[in-house]
Design a protein around this motif. Sequence first.
Motif, short mmCIF file in Angstrom:
data_model
loop_
_atom_site.label_atom_id
_atom_site.label_comp_id
_atom_site.label_asym_id
_atom_site.label_seq_id
_atom_site.Cartn_x
_atom_site.Cartn_y
_atom_site.Cartn_z
N VAL A 245 33.85 40.40 48.04
CA VAL A 245 35.19 40.84 47.63
C VAL A 245 35.62 40.00 46.45
O VAL A 245 35.54 38.77 46.49
N VAL A 246 36.07 40.66 45.39
CA VAL A 246 36.61 39.98 44.22
C VAL A 246 38.01 40.53 43.97
O VAL A 246 38.32 41.65 44.38
N ALA A 247 38.85 39.74 43.33
CA ALA A 247 40.23 40.18 43.11
C ALA A 247 40.72 39.77 41.75
O ALA A 247 40.37 38.72 41.22
N ASN A 248 41.54 40.63 41.19
CA ASN A 248 42.34 40.30 40.03
C ASN A 248 43.74 40.13 40.60
O ASN A 248 44.36 41.10 41.03
N LEU B 87 35.44 35.67 44.39
CA LEU B 87 35.93 35.41 43.04
C LEU B 87 37.35 35.94 42.88
O LEU B 87 37.66 37.04 43.34
N VAL B 88 38.20 35.14 42.25
CA VAL B 88 39.53 35.59 41.85
C VAL B 88 39.61 35.44 40.34
O VAL B 88 39.35 34.38 39.79
N VAL C 19 30.31 45.96 45.96
CA VAL C 19 31.40 44.99 45.87
C VAL C 19 32.72 45.72 46.09
O VAL C 19 32.82 46.91 45.85
N LEU C 20 33.71 44.99 46.58
CA LEU C 20 35.07 45.53 46.70
C LEU C 20 35.94 44.76 45.73
O LEU C 20 36.01 43.52 45.78
#
Length: 103
Positions: free
Chosen positions: A68-71, A85-86, A41-42
Amino acid sequence: MLADATHQTLRIDFEDDHPVGAVTASEIVDSVRRQTDGAQVLLLSDYVKGALTEEVVQGCIEAVTVPVVANAKPESIERYRGIELVSVNRAEATKALGRSKPI
């Protein structure tokens, strides 16, 4: 200045939150491409300090074959449209949705 091995008594930060230029953006994406071989995952953690511009985020998404997931902060959340996902906290979700009362 440290009071002991882990406690600060004084800290002064100087930040420049201007977006990175095209050359630096390209270098970031190239680095992500090289270093994600074998990754599952990135994760992009965005503090809106200028590194994760629209160009960098889209370049990273296109450069990898993993989820790809982000905060993300509310100010930058649109850059992450289409990723898996965010992650935001309640206050950030409320702001991102344009609401005045917590969700």
